[in-house]
Design a protein around this motif. Structure first.
Motif, PDB file in Angstrom:
ATOM      1  N   GLU A  83       0.856  -1.186   0.000  1.00 25.14           N
ATOM      2  CA  GLU A  83       0.000   0.000   0.000  1.00 25.14           C
ATOM      3  C   GLU A  83       0.889   1.232   0.000  1.00 25.14           C
ATOM      4  OE1 GLU A  83      -2.741   0.004   3.235  1.00 25.14           O
ATOM      5  OE2 GLU A  83      -3.832  -1.721   2.476  1.00 25.14           O
ATOM      6  N   PRO A  84       0.431   2.304  -0.636  1.00 25.32           N
ATOM      7  CA  PRO A  84       1.235   3.531  -0.585  1.00 25.32           C
ATOM      8  C   PRO A  84       1.327   4.045   0.848  1.00 25.32           C
ATOM      9  CG  PRO A  84      -0.911   3.953  -1.562  1.00 25.32           C
ATOM     10  CD  PRO A  84      -0.802   2.469  -1.365  1.00 25.32           C
ATOM     11  N   PRO A  85       2.423   4.691   1.190  1.00 25.87           N
ATOM     12  CA  PRO A  85       2.544   5.218   2.564  1.00 25.87           C
ATOM     13  C   PRO A  85       1.478   6.275   2.825  1.00 25.87           C
ATOM     14  CG  PRO A  85       4.334   6.015   1.186  1.00 25.87           C
ATOM     15  CD  PRO A  85       3.570   5.024   0.372  1.00 25.87           C
ATOM     16  N   PRO A  86       1.082   6.440   4.088  1.00 28.96           N
ATOM     17  CA  PRO A  86       0.049   7.432   4.396  1.00 28.96           C
ATOM     18  C   PRO A  86       0.511   8.832   4.009  1.00 28.96           C
ATOM     19  CG  PRO A  86       1.052   6.599   6.404  1.00 28.96           C
ATOM     20  CD  PRO A  86       1.581   5.777   5.269  1.00 28.96           C
ATOM     21  N   GLU A  87      -0.420   9.613   3.472  1.00 26.30           N
ATOM     22  CA  GLU A  87      -0.076  10.957   3.008  1.00 26.30           C
ATOM     23  C   GLU A  87       0.251  11.891   4.174  1.00 26.30           C
ATOM     24  OE1 GLU A  87      -3.297  12.215   0.563  1.00 26.30           O
ATOM     25  OE2 GLU A  87      -3.019  10.554  -0.826  1.00 26.30           O
ATOM     26  N   GLU A  88      -0.549  11.828   5.203  1.00 30.77           N
ATOM     27  CA  GLU A  88      -0.310  12.704   6.348  1.00 30.77           C
ATOM     28  C   GLU A  88       0.059  11.865   7.561  1.00 30.77           C
ATOM     29  OE1 GLU A  88      -4.581  13.613   8.192  1.00 30.77           O
ATOM     30  OE2 GLU A  88      -4.308  14.406   6.167  1.00 30.77           O
ATOM     31  N   VAL A  89       1.144  12.216   8.165  1.00 29.12           N
ATOM     32  CA  VAL A  89       1.599  11.498   9.347  1.00 29.12           C
ATOM     33  C   VAL A  89       1.231  12.330  10.562  1.00 29.12           C
ATOM     34  CG1 VAL A  89       3.598  10.566  10.543  1.00 29.12           C
ATOM     35  CG2 VAL A  89       3.486  10.465   8.068  1.00 29.12           C
ATOM     36  N   MET A  90       0.585  11.675  11.530  1.00 25.02           N
ATOM     37  CA  MET A  90       0.206  12.392  12.746  1.00 25.02           C
ATOM     38  C   MET A  90       1.448  12.683  13.572  1.00 25.02           C
ATOM     39  SD  MET A  90      -3.257  10.516  14.036  1.00 25.02           S
ATOM     40  CE  MET A  90      -3.397  11.563  15.449  1.00 25.02           C
ATOM     41  N   PRO A  91       1.543  13.882  14.136  1.00 26.21           N
ATOM     42  CA  PRO A  91       2.671  14.163  15.023  1.00 26.21           C
ATOM     43  C   PRO A  91       2.546  13.318  16.285  1.00 26.21           C
ATOM     44  CG  PRO A  91       1.092  15.956  15.071  1.00 26.21           C
ATOM     45  CD  PRO A  91       0.631  15.007  14.002  1.00 26.21           C
ATOM     46  N   PRO A  92       3.662  13.033  16.951  1.00 20.46           N
ATOM     47  CA  PRO A  92       3.572  12.234  18.184  1.00 20.46           C
ATOM     48  C   PRO A  92       2.731  12.960  19.236  1.00 20.46           C
ATOM     49  CG  PRO A  92       5.805  13.053  17.853  1.00 20.46           C
ATOM     50  CD  PRO A  92       5.017  13.434  16.646  1.00 20.46           C
ATOM     51  N   TYR A  93       2.032  12.159  20.036  1.00 20.54           N
ATOM     52  CA  TYR A  93       1.177  12.720  21.087  1.00 20.54           C
ATOM     53  C   TYR A  93       2.032  13.457  22.103  1.00 20.54           C
ATOM     54  CZ  TYR A  93      -1.961  13.011  25.041  1.00 20.54           C
ATOM     55  OH  TYR A  93      -2.703  13.468  26.093  1.00 20.54           O
ATOM     56  N   GLU A  94       1.569  14.634  22.488  1.00 20.94           N
ATOM     57  CA  GLU A  94       2.277  15.444  23.472  1.00 20.94           C
ATOM     58  C   GLU A  94       1.314  15.749  24.620  1.00 20.94           C
ATOM     59  OE1 GLU A  94       5.436  19.000  23.136  1.00 20.94           O
ATOM     60  OE2 GLU A  94       3.602  19.243  21.999  1.00 20.94           O
TER      61      GLU A  94
END
Length: 117
Positions: free
Chosen positions: A86-97
């Motif tokens: 599968e293509p990599p996800p377009e938007e990567v969520m920033p790590p939880y802070e």
């Protein structure tokens, strides 16, 4: 299921999310694949593998949780990901802070003491 016909059948089930979705919030509902932790029958039950975070989890479905993991084996999920990439996800969520009242928690506070550095 590792034959060409079996992989096509499993691809249809995967695309319908019949095996469930990843439990992690950061995976954004990624579909999961069944995987066994052993190829030896009656050793472990089936787990689900998330191709996005590359982790295995207990399935949410009680019905799936009673299936022997050897039926899927240790190979299927990884062979599937290599066969149908599968293509990599377009938007990567920033790590939880973690925040308290909107303010970031200081790294030197008691909250972080004793946690992985």
């Amino acid at each position: 299921i590792i034959t060409a016909r079996g992989m096509r059948d499993m691809a249809r089930k995967y695309n319908k999310a019949m095996f469930g979705r990843c439990h992690r919030v950061s995976c954004q509902g990624q579909r999961v694949l069944p995987v066994g932790q052993s190829d030896i029958p009656r050793l472990t039950t089936v787990n689900v593998f998330c191709p996005r975070c590359k982790q295995i989890y207990f399935p949410k479905s009680r019905r799936q949780g009673n299936i022997d993991g050897a039926f899927f084996g240790t190979t299927f999920a990884h062979l599937y990901v290599m066969t149908f990439p599968e293509p990599p996800p377009e938007e990567v969520m920033p790590p939880y802070e973690p925040r308290v009242f909107g303010f970031r928690i200081n790294k030197n506070s008691a909250y972080w003491k004793g946690r992985a550095k």
